[in-house]
Design a protein around this motif. Structure first.
Motif, PDB file in Angstrom:
ATOM      1  N   PHE A 126      12.543  75.450  44.237  1.00 24.60           N
ATOM      2  CA  PHE A 126      12.360  74.383  43.257  1.00 24.60           C
ATOM      3  C   PHE A 126      12.832  74.912  41.908  1.00 24.60           C
ATOM      4  N   THR A 127      13.727  74.169  41.237  1.00 29.39           N
ATOM      5  CA  THR A 127      14.295  74.607  39.966  1.00 29.39           C
ATOM      6  C   THR A 127      14.175  73.497  38.933  1.00 29.39           C
ATOM      7  N   SER A 128      13.621  73.843  37.759  1.00 26.62           N
ATOM      8  CA  SER A 128      13.433  72.869  36.678  1.00 26.62           C
ATOM      9  C   SER A 128      14.533  73.028  35.637  1.00 26.62           C
ATOM     10  N   ASN A 129      14.814  71.942  34.923  1.00 27.87           N
ATOM     11  CA  ASN A 129      15.769  72.038  33.819  1.00 27.87           C
ATOM     12  C   ASN A 129      15.103  72.571  32.554  1.00 27.87           C
ATOM     13  N   SER A 130      13.800  72.928  32.666  1.00 27.00           N
ATOM     14  CA  SER A 130      13.076  73.519  31.540  1.00 27.00           C
ATOM     15  C   SER A 130      12.403  74.804  31.999  1.00 27.00           C
ATOM     16  N   SER A 131      12.633  75.872  31.281  1.00 31.63           N
ATOM     17  CA  SER A 131      12.021  77.148  31.653  1.00 31.63           C
ATOM     18  C   SER A 131      10.701  77.383  30.927  1.00 31.63           C
ATOM     19  N   ILE A 132      10.316  76.449  30.038  1.00 29.70           N
ATOM     20  CA  ILE A 132       9.100  76.660  29.242  1.00 29.70           C
ATOM     21  C   ILE A 132       7.972  75.700  29.626  1.00 29.70           C
ATOM     22  N   LYS A 133       8.219  74.837  30.615  1.00 31.77           N
ATOM     23  CA  LYS A 133       7.200  73.900  31.064  1.00 31.77           C
ATOM     24  C   LYS A 133       6.830  74.221  32.515  1.00 31.77           C
ATOM     25  N   PRO A 134       5.791  75.017  32.723  1.00 28.85           N
ATOM     26  CA  PRO A 134       5.407  75.362  34.101  1.00 28.85           C
ATOM     27  C   PRO A 134       4.908  74.136  34.872  1.00 28.85           C
ATOM     28  N   TYR A 135       5.067  74.193  36.162  1.00 23.64           N
ATOM     29  CA  TYR A 135       4.566  73.119  37.027  1.00 23.64           C
ATOM     30  C   TYR A 135       3.881  73.767  38.228  1.00 23.64           C
ATOM     31  N   THR A 136       2.945  73.025  38.814  1.00 24.45           N
ATOM     32  CA  THR A 136       2.164  73.549  39.935  1.00 24.45           C
ATOM     33  C   THR A 136       2.158  72.536  41.076  1.00 24.45           C
TER      34      THR A 136
END
Length: 288
Positions: A126-136
């Motif tokens: 899983f890859t986000s376009n934001s590295s500063i917004k963690p997700y769980t």
């Protein structure tokens, strides 16, 4: 088992087809009421075993028991289900990416998350376009085994990879249960569950599953009269199979066995009493 069919009563085979059941609770839960009662004499036990079984491999690897995805980010929770059907790993990654890309979900999570499959490691990423917004991905996600995660799992710098290998093989076995005859087999926790056969799923989707017996095992019943059979097919997680309209058929064979006197415990008891009596005699002689 020895001494099968050692009574004056002949064996009986029950040829059952799921579409002929008296009551259909679901595709995999059927009740058969017998027009002729099966019963036995007081000096006989009833034994039952499976001698044949066949059904099409019609159930999906993603179904209502494992198709819920839930993720939290940006103080919001997003939950959705994917359509039940057969998925390859690449197809599942595409489906999840598409579901996560719905505009309302992107807004709630504050980011866009894409899912890819690494066929060399057999894991999802899983890859986000934001590295500063963690997700769980939360514990309410029922796709843990499919995706290779032990939930909850939290991203690091926008990336979250499977902890374990992906498992899209589906259930490896079908558990055939008779719920009303007092069969005392045990599950992994030692709980009585009425299972009389574990049938291996050894074919591809759309082909027929056949039970291939190497040894016929017959189980004694606590019931002395059989008026109906309450049958359930479950997967390895104890969920009823979703057969998508398909059916199954089976042959159950009944033997009658003489009840034998429990000689060994009685002999043991007599030996114990004899030993105690001899000890008392020795003590009495010693006192003299």
């Amino acid at each position: 088992m020895s001494h099968l069919g050692d009574s004056h009563l002949g064996s009986i085979s029950l040829f059952l087809q799921s579409d002929k059941a008296t009551q259909s609770i679901s595709d995999s839960h059927k009740i058969f009421n017998l027009d002729e009662i099966i019963e036995t004499d007081p000096h006989l036990n009833i034994l039952i075993g499976m001698t044949s079984f066949e059904m099409p491999y019609s159930f999906y690897n993603v179904n209502q028991f494992n198709n819920t995805f839930e993720i939290t980010a940006n103080s919001n929770t997003v939950s959705f289900t994917i359509t039940s059907k057969n998925y390859t790993a690449t197809q599942l990654a595409t489906e999840l990416t598409s579901s996560l890309a719905v505009s309302s979900r992107v807004t709630s999570l504050g980011q866009t998350i894409t899912v890819t499959f690494d066929d060399q490691e057999n894991k999802f990423l899983f890859t986000s376009n934001s590295s500063i917004k963690p997700y769980t991905i939360t514990t309410n996600c029922t796709m843990g085994v499919l995706l290779g995660f032990d939930f909850p799992s939290t991203s690091s710098i926008g990336i979250l990879g499977s902890e374990n290998i992906v498992n899209l093989a589906g259930t490896p076995s079908i558990y055939f249960r008779i719920n009303n005859l007092g069969i005392r087999n045990r599950d992994s926790r030692g709980k009585t569950d009425g299972t009389i056969q574990k049938i291996n799923v050894n074919c591809n989707f759309g082909e027929f599953i056949f039970y291939e017996t190497t040894e016929s095992i017959y189980y004694p019943l606590s019931n002395r009269t059989i008026t109906m059979l309450d049958i359930t097919l479950t997967d390895s997680d104890n969920n009823e199979l979703i057969l998508n309209g398909a059916g199954f058929s089976t042959t159950l064979t009944i033997h009658y066995q003489k009840i034998r006197e429990n000689i060994i415990p009685r002999r043991y008891l007599l030996d114990m009493l004899r030993s105690q009596f001899e000890d008392e005699n020795v003590k009495s002689e010693n006192k003299k």
